[in-house]
Scaffold this motif. Sequence first.
Motif, mmCIF file in Angstrom:
data_model
loop_
_atom_site.group_PDB
_atom_site.id
_atom_site.type_symbol
_atom_site.label_atom_id
_atom_site.label_comp_id
_atom_site.label_asym_id
_atom_site.label_seq_id
_atom_site.Cartn_x
_atom_site.Cartn_y
_atom_site.Cartn_z
ATOM 1 N N VAL C 28 0.840 -1.195 0.000
ATOM 2 C CA VAL C 28 0.000 0.000 0.000
ATOM 3 C C VAL C 28 0.882 1.255 0.000
ATOM 4 O O VAL C 28 0.588 2.233 -0.679
ATOM 5 C CB VAL C 28 -0.962 -0.015 1.204
ATOM 6 N N LEU C 29 1.995 1.205 0.750
ATOM 7 C CA LEU C 29 2.916 2.344 0.787
ATOM 8 C C LEU C 29 3.392 2.707 -0.612
ATOM 9 O O LEU C 29 3.555 3.874 -0.950
ATOM 10 C CB LEU C 29 4.108 1.994 1.677
ATOM 11 N N MET C 30 3.572 1.665 -1.416
ATOM 12 C CA MET C 30 4.030 1.891 -2.781
ATOM 13 C C MET C 30 3.012 2.702 -3.585
ATOM 14 O O MET C 30 3.380 3.485 -4.454
ATOM 15 C CB MET C 30 4.273 0.545 -3.436
ATOM 16 N N THR C 31 1.715 2.491 -3.279
ATOM 17 C CA THR C 31 0.696 3.115 -4.118
ATOM 18 C C THR C 31 0.238 4.475 -3.598
ATOM 19 O O THR C 31 -0.519 5.152 -4.281
ATOM 20 C CB THR C 31 -0.544 2.222 -4.203
ATOM 21 N N GLN C 32 0.660 4.863 -2.402
ATOM 22 C CA GLN C 32 0.150 6.108 -1.835
ATOM 23 C C GLN C 32 0.770 7.326 -2.503
ATOM 24 O O GLN C 32 1.957 7.352 -2.772
ATOM 25 C CB GLN C 32 0.440 6.162 -0.328
ATOM 26 N N ARG C 33 -0.056 8.341 -2.716
ATOM 27 C CA ARG C 33 0.432 9.527 -3.385
ATOM 28 C C ARG C 33 0.793 10.636 -2.410
ATOM 29 O O ARG C 33 1.696 11.421 -2.651
ATOM 30 C CB ARG C 33 -0.628 10.053 -4.338
ATOM 31 N N GLN C 34 0.029 10.730 -1.326
ATOM 32 C CA GLN C 34 0.262 11.842 -0.417
ATOM 33 C C GLN C 34 1.406 11.538 0.552
ATOM 34 O O GLN C 34 1.482 10.443 1.097
ATOM 35 C CB GLN C 34 -0.994 12.144 0.384
ATOM 36 N N GLU C 97 2.200 13.367 -5.134
ATOM 37 C CA GLU C 97 2.648 13.094 -6.485
ATOM 38 C C GLU C 97 1.441 12.785 -7.334
ATOM 39 O O GLU C 97 0.700 11.847 -7.065
ATOM 40 C CB GLU C 97 3.574 11.881 -6.485
ATOM 41 N N LEU C 98 1.225 13.579 -8.356
ATOM 42 C CA LEU C 98 0.050 13.326 -9.180
ATOM 43 C C LEU C 98 0.314 12.208 -10.169
ATOM 44 O O LEU C 98 -0.552 11.398 -10.447
ATOM 45 C CB LEU C 98 -0.362 14.608 -9.898
ATOM 46 N N ASP C 99 1.503 12.178 -10.688
ATOM 47 C CA ASP C 99 1.810 11.123 -11.646
ATOM 48 C C ASP C 99 3.052 10.377 -11.206
ATOM 49 O O ASP C 99 4.082 10.974 -10.958
ATOM 50 C CB ASP C 99 2.049 11.733 -13.025
ATOM 51 N N PHE C 100 2.927 9.077 -11.157
ATOM 52 C CA PHE C 100 4.101 8.274 -10.874
ATOM 53 C C PHE C 100 4.864 8.049 -12.171
ATOM 54 O O PHE C 100 4.315 8.161 -13.259
ATOM 55 C CB PHE C 100 3.686 6.921 -10.308
ATOM 56 N N ILE C 101 6.148 7.705 -12.003
ATOM 57 C CA ILE C 101 6.941 7.388 -13.187
ATOM 58 C C ILE C 101 6.368 6.136 -13.857
ATOM 59 O O ILE C 101 6.240 6.056 -15.067
ATOM 60 C CB ILE C 101 8.416 7.160 -12.786
ATOM 61 N N VAL C 102 6.011 5.178 -13.016
ATOM 62 C CA VAL C 102 5.389 3.955 -13.518
ATOM 63 C C VAL C 102 3.972 3.954 -12.964
ATOM 64 O O VAL C 102 3.776 4.243 -11.786
ATOM 65 C CB VAL C 102 6.150 2.715 -12.997
ATOM 66 N N ASN C 103 2.961 3.638 -13.776
ATOM 67 C CA ASN C 103 1.613 3.726 -13.228
ATOM 68 C C ASN C 103 1.339 2.614 -12.218
ATOM 69 O O ASN C 103 2.035 1.595 -12.188
ATOM 70 C CB ASN C 103 0.558 3.794 -14.334
ATOM 71 N N THR C 104 0.350 2.849 -11.390
ATOM 72 C CA THR C 104 0.176 1.990 -10.219
ATOM 73 C C THR C 104 -0.066 0.515 -10.560
ATOM 74 O O THR C 104 0.556 -0.342 -9.951
ATOM 75 C CB THR C 104 -0.962 2.540 -9.357
ATOM 76 N N PRO C 105 -0.974 0.205 -11.511
ATOM 77 C CA PRO C 105 -1.168 -1.219 -11.778
ATOM 78 C C PRO C 105 0.116 -1.939 -12.163
ATOM 79 O O PRO C 105 0.364 -3.054 -11.698
ATOM 80 C CB PRO C 105 -2.176 -1.212 -12.937
ATOM 81 N N VAL C 106 0.943 -1.280 -12.970
ATOM 82 C CA VAL C 106 2.207 -1.921 -13.344
ATOM 83 C C VAL C 106 3.082 -2.112 -12.110
ATOM 84 O O VAL C 106 3.680 -3.168 -11.896
ATOM 85 C CB VAL C 106 2.940 -1.081 -14.402
#
Lengths: 477, 316, 236
Positions: C28-34, C97-106
């Motif tokens: 979950v930490l990996m997917t959090q933006r704030q 972070e609004l956009d990750f370098i790699v999108n979340t599903p990947v």
Amino acid sequence: MIIIAIPLVPTLAALIALLTPRIQLIRLTTVLGTFATLVLSMIVAHEITQRIRLTVLPHWIGVGGLSSLILVLQGFVALTAALYSWGYMKRVTSLHPQRQQQFYVNLNLFLASLFMVPIFLQPALTWVAVELTTVLSVFLVGFDNTPRALEAAWKYAVITIMGATVAVLGIFLLLWGLLTLHVSIQTWDTLKTAAPHMPVVQLKLAFVLIFIGFGTKVGIVPMHTWLPDAHSQAPTPVCALLSGVEVSTILYVIMRLWPVFEQIPGGFAQNWALVFGLISVGTAAFLMIQVRDFKRLFAFSTVEQMGILLVGLGLGPAGHYAMMYQLLTHAITKSLVFYSAGAVFLATSTLDIASVKGVIRSSPVAGTTLLFSGLAIAGAPPFAVFLSEFALFRASLMSRHIIVLVLLLVFVTLAFFGILRHLNHMIFGPPSHPRITLPRSVIWTLVIGWIPVLVLGVYLPASVHHLLTLTTLALRR
Amino acid sequence: MAVHIVFNLCQVLVVLLLSPFFRGLLTRIEERMQAKRGPSVWQPYYDLWKLFHKDEVVSTQSTWIFRFAPYIYFVSPLLVTLLIPVLTDYPLFMAFMGDMVAAGFILSIGAFFLSLAAMDAGTVYGFMGSSRTRMVSSLVEPIFIIVFFSVSFAANSTIPYIVQAHWVSTPAAFYSPTHLLIVAAFIMIILAETGRIPVDNPAGHFELAMIDEARTLEFSGPSLALVKWGGYTKFMVLSIVLLNVLVTPWGLASHLNGIDLCAAIVRVGLKLTGFVVLVAIVETSLAKLRLFRIPDFLGVAFVTAVIAMIVQPFHF
Amino acid sequence: MNQLMVVNHLLVNINSVIGALFLLSAVVLMTQRQAQAVLRLFVRQSILLAVSAFILGWLHHSAELMIVGLITIVAKAVLIPQLLTRTLGPDIRSRRELDFIVNTPVSLLIALGMTVLSYFFVAPLLNGANQTIAVNLPVGLDVLLIGVYTLAVRREAVPQMLAMMAIDNGAFYAGIAITTSSAIVELAAGLEGVMVVLIAAILARTLAQRVGSTEVSELTHLKEGERIGEKEGESE
């Protein structure tokens, strides 16, 4: 007891630097302190040549051949760096003279942590010392406070601490192996003897974690991204320390564990070292051609040299002596190169290769020393690196690693021309900058730095040869 | 045998009659948590009563699908009720007619027909709601399947009664990481499948932001009542699968008599109340995700379910 | 005596549950933006690590592990969050972070791959190992790998730093199960954790003042082939 005193001296110097605001006194204590450590480590090395091993606290603190070599190299570069800082830092911090005190406190603490790495007999303690070297050098890397320097410091901190954390799991795995064999003493030696009884998978996993983890801080190629930044943005004396001895000090930890990993069947560890070593040498050689910043050029040269050392490690017993020789020559030559580059920086105030021309006319001392030290690190005769690289080529031929030899020759030649191309542009031609006189301490440092490079380039004293032979003992099973 | 059949029908009755109550309870608790008074707990019953007494408007453009869909949507959760342990921990008459995979499929038939009906009516919002629910469902379904795989790995069966018995067989099985990960993934699925926050906002009245509700906009009168009721029972059935099969497989009737059954109704009711409180906390503490972030949320659920499967062979 | 065995058994089981939560927290930490959400998750993860250390300390009668647990709680669950919010308060609350370098599903699939990988590597070592090792070792390795990945794809300074500490958590989560006598290392590591964050926090603050942002992706000046401005290297 001498061994314990070695890291204590810089700690004391740091304390003095912290307490007194008189910059002249701080400089003097730093130079004297590093001189004392050099003398102490020479004494230790001398003792080692007589008695092979020195132990202060059994299973905790002690020194063998390899550790003493590292200590001597650290002492030497520390002394020259301290001397160099005298005039260099005065000039580069001329707008904020009070920052020099902060620099010296930090420098001495960093030196203390460096000296701590080779004296411990337990991998766990050594790991702590390695973490300390990172933590204490971050501020030195970012000392300039420019966005670039801070960026370099940030990358340096994040990536190398990550590496150390990966390595700690590898160490845990090795300690677990000892625990299951009911060995309660956790030193390099017990690991060495216990290794054959551990499961192969466990050793492999530990090796990969430790190799990648510490390899990150050594600057092995896929994990090297921070190195050219940190090693070029730091103030020059720090660059010399980082490139000259810090990376070798971390490689020392991998070397100490090498007898453990060499026992993985099928030459697993050797192959990893050869492959990653060659990748490092190759990548660095290609990147050296297109750099635009001359300190960065020499930082890539460090990546290349570390690759060569790894290849030497992977060649097996035949390459070990040559690798140790290379370790020695790299430390003395690389620090000298950075001192020369720093002198050029003082003379021109820029790091951009394209905008520097004709240094040899605008500042004859800086130009000459940069030319010859550049040649020396590139591996031209009659300097020390030439002999050690030659010994390594010979070792790879003798151990029948022909492909390795060919690749190594190609890459080293490429790197040679890469360095020469940039040096040619910088040193000759019409001068681009006005004449400037170098600080006296910088000139003295260059003189001291040249002595071992020249001497070891023409002949190897018997005592040094003896010490190098002893260092290979650490790599033997 | 006859008692088994009667008990099986009792389960259906209990789910049918109690499900509006738990929906009302959930709404009430959430409103209370947000410092509002909220409607009465019995409000869903009033709604249903009112809707059943209203006239129905059906578009002349629509086909038989529009008229049949509410019935299918209403019946499918009740069919599932026959398969799962709602009140008893021993298998009832229909227990071996289908496993958890079958339950999942039956539920999705209902949802599928509702989507068809929404499109059948021909309004824009119906299409939008259908396509969005399809997007969510198409992401939820693989997770469902993976969860069932993990469960069948652990319990060697997908029959709910046997799975339930497996978790209580040894404490090690109950406390295994697999179990917890399956439960976590399943809770996320329930939130997504029944249109709760953070996937959808059930209290929202803004058509453009709707996912689940948008499909029901064209229904009126008794049809709407059936769709709503079907939604209530679906939420309750999924919660019961979670509670009785996966998380707390205790408190069910273990004897074949009416008193024990009544006691079980009370205990299951308490468990459901607890779960409803948990959902209320989750819903009030999270914000609704943007539509394009929903795959992220379900991605976490998917990974959780797969990890549960990977981890399984190593811990019983 | 029998009662003690029951308690121990229960503790081993609870440790397994904590393992699952620990792993979940890394994913979950990996997917959090704030930044704030990442910090909160990191604190929870550290508490899980500490609880696991307490349980293992009880099971192995090891005071060292208890100390490790205490240090973890004090350093990672109390000191580090306080330090971060104090030095970088507004940044933590507002930045995301609004956009990750790699999108979340990947990223999630990669995390999955890491899990498969770590179980694959560790599986041969688990034969005959006890249940706590069977939980902690692969989960720790997995959290470490996921942390390395998170560190690599993050662009904000604070999440990057917290990912670094999460790697630390992973290593120690595995470590507390397989070695019970390495208190010195852990002690030092706990202490160093604070120092590291202190340094990193100050660095990040200076960075924010200098560059005007804690977004690390803006730090792309040090590259090959980029011209260096005249007089740029001059110190002040």
